[in-house]
Write a protein that holds these residues in place. Structure first.
Motif, PDB file in Angstrom:
ATOM      1  N   SER A 179       0.825  -1.214   0.000  1.00 43.24           N
ATOM      2  CA  SER A 179       0.000   0.000   0.000  1.00 43.24           C
ATOM      3  C   SER A 179       0.855   1.258   0.000  1.00 43.24           C
ATOM      4  O   SER A 179       0.590   2.195  -0.752  1.00 43.24           O
ATOM      5  CB  SER A 179      -0.930   0.003   1.213  1.00 43.24           C
ATOM      6  N   TYR A 180       1.868   1.293   0.859  1.00 45.27           N
ATOM      7  CA  TYR A 180       2.759   2.453   0.871  1.00 45.27           C
ATOM      8  C   TYR A 180       3.469   2.601  -0.474  1.00 45.27           C
ATOM      9  O   TYR A 180       3.612   3.714  -0.992  1.00 45.27           O
ATOM     10  CB  TYR A 180       3.795   2.330   1.991  1.00 45.27           C
ATOM     11  N   TRP A 181       3.919   1.506  -1.042  1.00 43.13           N
ATOM     12  CA  TRP A 181       4.597   1.529  -2.340  1.00 43.13           C
ATOM     13  C   TRP A 181       3.674   2.141  -3.392  1.00 43.13           C
ATOM     14  O   TRP A 181       4.085   2.995  -4.176  1.00 43.13           O
ATOM     15  CB  TRP A 181       4.984   0.100  -2.729  1.00 43.13           C
ATOM     16  N   LYS A 182       2.420   1.711  -3.403  1.00 41.79           N
ATOM     17  CA  LYS A 182       1.451   2.196  -4.387  1.00 41.79           C
ATOM     18  C   LYS A 182       1.122   3.676  -4.168  1.00 41.79           C
ATOM     19  O   LYS A 182       0.991   4.438  -5.130  1.00 41.79           O
ATOM     20  CB  LYS A 182       0.184   1.330  -4.307  1.00 41.79           C
ATOM     21  N   VAL A 183       0.989   4.100  -2.906  1.00 38.99           N
ATOM     22  CA  VAL A 183       0.718   5.517  -2.611  1.00 38.99           C
ATOM     23  C   VAL A 183       1.883   6.378  -3.080  1.00 38.99           C
ATOM     24  O   VAL A 183       1.684   7.429  -3.710  1.00 38.99           O
ATOM     25  CB  VAL A 183       0.443   5.731  -1.103  1.00 38.99           C
ATOM     26  N   PHE A 184       3.100   5.956  -2.829  1.00 32.58           N
ATOM     27  CA  PHE A 184       4.270   6.702  -3.285  1.00 32.58           C
ATOM     28  C   PHE A 184       4.299   6.757  -4.810  1.00 32.58           C
ATOM     29  O   PHE A 184       4.619   7.802  -5.385  1.00 32.58           O
ATOM     30  CB  PHE A 184       5.557   6.067  -2.748  1.00 32.58           C
ATOM     31  N   SER A 185       3.973   5.648  -5.464  1.00 34.46           N
ATOM     32  CA  SER A 185       3.971   5.628  -6.930  1.00 34.46           C
ATOM     33  C   SER A 185       2.884   6.539  -7.496  1.00 34.46           C
ATOM     34  O   SER A 185       3.106   7.211  -8.502  1.00 34.46           O
ATOM     35  CB  SER A 185       3.757   4.205  -7.442  1.00 34.46           C
ATOM     36  N   LYS A 186       1.709   6.546  -6.873  1.00 35.68           N
ATOM     37  CA  LYS A 186       0.630   7.425  -7.319  1.00 35.68           C
ATOM     38  C   LYS A 186       1.022   8.895  -7.216  1.00 35.68           C
ATOM     39  O   LYS A 186       0.580   9.717  -8.005  1.00 35.68           O
ATOM     40  CB  LYS A 186      -0.627   7.212  -6.462  1.00 35.68           C
ATOM     41  N   PRO A 229      -4.590   1.049   2.284  1.00 34.37           N
ATOM     42  CA  PRO A 229      -4.959   0.301   1.082  1.00 34.37           C
ATOM     43  C   PRO A 229      -6.084   0.963   0.282  1.00 34.37           C
ATOM     44  O   PRO A 229      -6.090   0.908  -0.946  1.00 34.37           O
ATOM     45  CB  PRO A 229      -5.407  -1.061   1.618  1.00 34.37           C
ATOM     46  N   ILE A 230      -7.025   1.612   0.968  1.00 31.79           N
ATOM     47  CA  ILE A 230      -8.078   2.336   0.252  1.00 31.79           C
ATOM     48  C   ILE A 230      -7.458   3.466  -0.562  1.00 31.79           C
ATOM     49  O   ILE A 230      -7.818   3.689  -1.722  1.00 31.79           O
ATOM     50  CB  ILE A 230      -9.134   2.882   1.233  1.00 31.79           C
ATOM     51  N   LEU A 231      -6.525   4.184   0.045  1.00 34.14           N
ATOM     52  CA  LEU A 231      -5.842   5.270  -0.657  1.00 34.14           C
ATOM     53  C   LEU A 231      -5.006   4.736  -1.812  1.00 34.14           C
ATOM     54  O   LEU A 231      -4.959   5.330  -2.883  1.00 34.14           O
ATOM     55  CB  LEU A 231      -4.958   6.039   0.330  1.00 34.14           C
ATOM     56  N   ALA A 232      -4.378   3.595  -1.602  1.00 30.08           N
ATOM     57  CA  ALA A 232      -3.489   3.033  -2.621  1.00 30.08           C
ATOM     58  C   ALA A 232      -4.251   2.456  -3.800  1.00 30.08           C
ATOM     59  O   ALA A 232      -3.901   2.692  -4.954  1.00 30.08           O
ATOM     60  CB  ALA A 232      -2.605   1.960  -1.996  1.00 30.08           C
ATOM     61  N   PHE A 233      -5.288   1.668  -3.526  1.00 31.03           N
ATOM     62  CA  PHE A 233      -5.963   0.931  -4.593  1.00 31.03           C
ATOM     63  C   PHE A 233      -7.287   1.548  -5.007  1.00 31.03           C
ATOM     64  O   PHE A 233      -7.946   1.021  -5.902  1.00 31.03           O
ATOM     65  CB  PHE A 233      -6.161  -0.525  -4.153  1.00 31.03           C
ATOM     66  N   ILE A 269      10.128   8.973   5.163  1.00 30.05           N
ATOM     67  CA  ILE A 269       9.486  10.117   5.799  1.00 30.05           C
ATOM     68  C   ILE A 269       9.816  11.396   5.040  1.00 30.05           C
ATOM     69  O   ILE A 269       8.951  12.253   4.837  1.00 30.05           O
ATOM     70  CB  ILE A 269       9.911  10.221   7.278  1.00 30.05           C
ATOM     71  N   ILE A 270      11.054  11.526   4.590  1.00 27.17           N
ATOM     72  CA  ILE A 270      11.454  12.705   3.823  1.00 27.17           C
ATOM     73  C   ILE A 270      10.689  12.750   2.502  1.00 27.17           C
ATOM     74  O   ILE A 270      10.223  13.816   2.074  1.00 27.17           O
ATOM     75  CB  ILE A 270      12.982  12.709   3.611  1.00 27.17           C
ATOM     76  N   VAL A 271      10.508  11.613   1.848  1.00 29.76           N
ATOM     77  CA  VAL A 271       9.728  11.564   0.611  1.00 29.76           C
ATOM     78  C   VAL A 271       8.265  11.875   0.904  1.00 29.76           C
ATOM     79  O   VAL A 271       7.594  12.539   0.108  1.00 29.76           O
ATOM     80  CB  VAL A 271       9.887  10.192  -0.083  1.00 29.76           C
ATOM     81  N   LEU A 272       7.758  11.445   2.049  1.00 33.45           N
ATOM     82  CA  LEU A 272       6.385  11.775   2.432  1.00 33.45           C
ATOM     83  C   LEU A 272       6.227  13.278   2.630  1.00 33.45           C
ATOM     84  O   LEU A 272       5.192  13.849   2.268  1.00 33.45           O
ATOM     85  CB  LEU A 272       6.011  11.017   3.704  1.00 33.45           C
TER      86      LEU A 272
END
Length: 153
Positions: free
Chosen positions: A56-63, A135-139, A78-81
């Motif tokens: 989920s984190y991977w997908k959110v970062f990719s989005k 996961p809701i945010l990611a997918f 955290i810096i990327v966030l």
């Protein structure tokens, strides 16, 4: 020590039943049989939840247009966030201050929700039920819109 080894050997031999043989204070007693299956099952559940969170984190970062691999690198994620939410990188040092780090994380989750077009309810979900809301945010169908704010960098 010898009693422990013999009871362990008794347990792994096929002649015993599902109830394990345990020793407590030198006394031989029956162990609950469900303990044999609980630990591996809990481990598999924990591994599945961990995998769901990482994906989920991977997908959110990719989005958000950032490399997905950055989500699994400690401190850098955290810096990327901060970059995703358009906050200054030096806020990372605020994470080192107790109590202040909670406030910064709440602000960060609010900015993340707003970056994907979500409101206060979704922010509360990210804070208290992140295992469901990430996961809701990611997918989900939400798209990333970079927040605009004046940065004092």
């Amino acid at each position: 020590m010898n009693t422990y080894i013999s009871s362990l050997f008794q347990f792994i031999t096929p002649s015993t039943s599902l109830a394990a043989v345990c020793t407590a204070n030198g006394q031989v007693a029956d162990c609950p049989g469900n303990l044999l299956f609980a630990a591996p099952l809990l481990f598999v559940i924990w591994l599945a939840v961990l995998l769901l969170i990482v994906i989920s984190y991977w997908k959110v970062f990719s989005k958000a247009g950032q490399p997905g691999w950055a989500s699994i690198i400690p401190i850098y994620n955290i810096i990327v966030l901060f970059r995703i939410t358009n906050r200054p990188w030096w806020w990372f040092f605020l994470f080192l201050i107790p109590i202040v780090n909670w406030v910064i994380m709440i602000i960060l989750m609010n900015d993340l929700a707003k970056s994907f077009g979500k409101g206060l309810g979704f922010t509360l979900g990210l804070i208290f039920l992140s295992i469901i809301f990430f996961p809701i945010l990611a997918f989900g169908g939400s798209t990333y819109t970079k927040p605009v704010r004046d940065l004092m960098v």
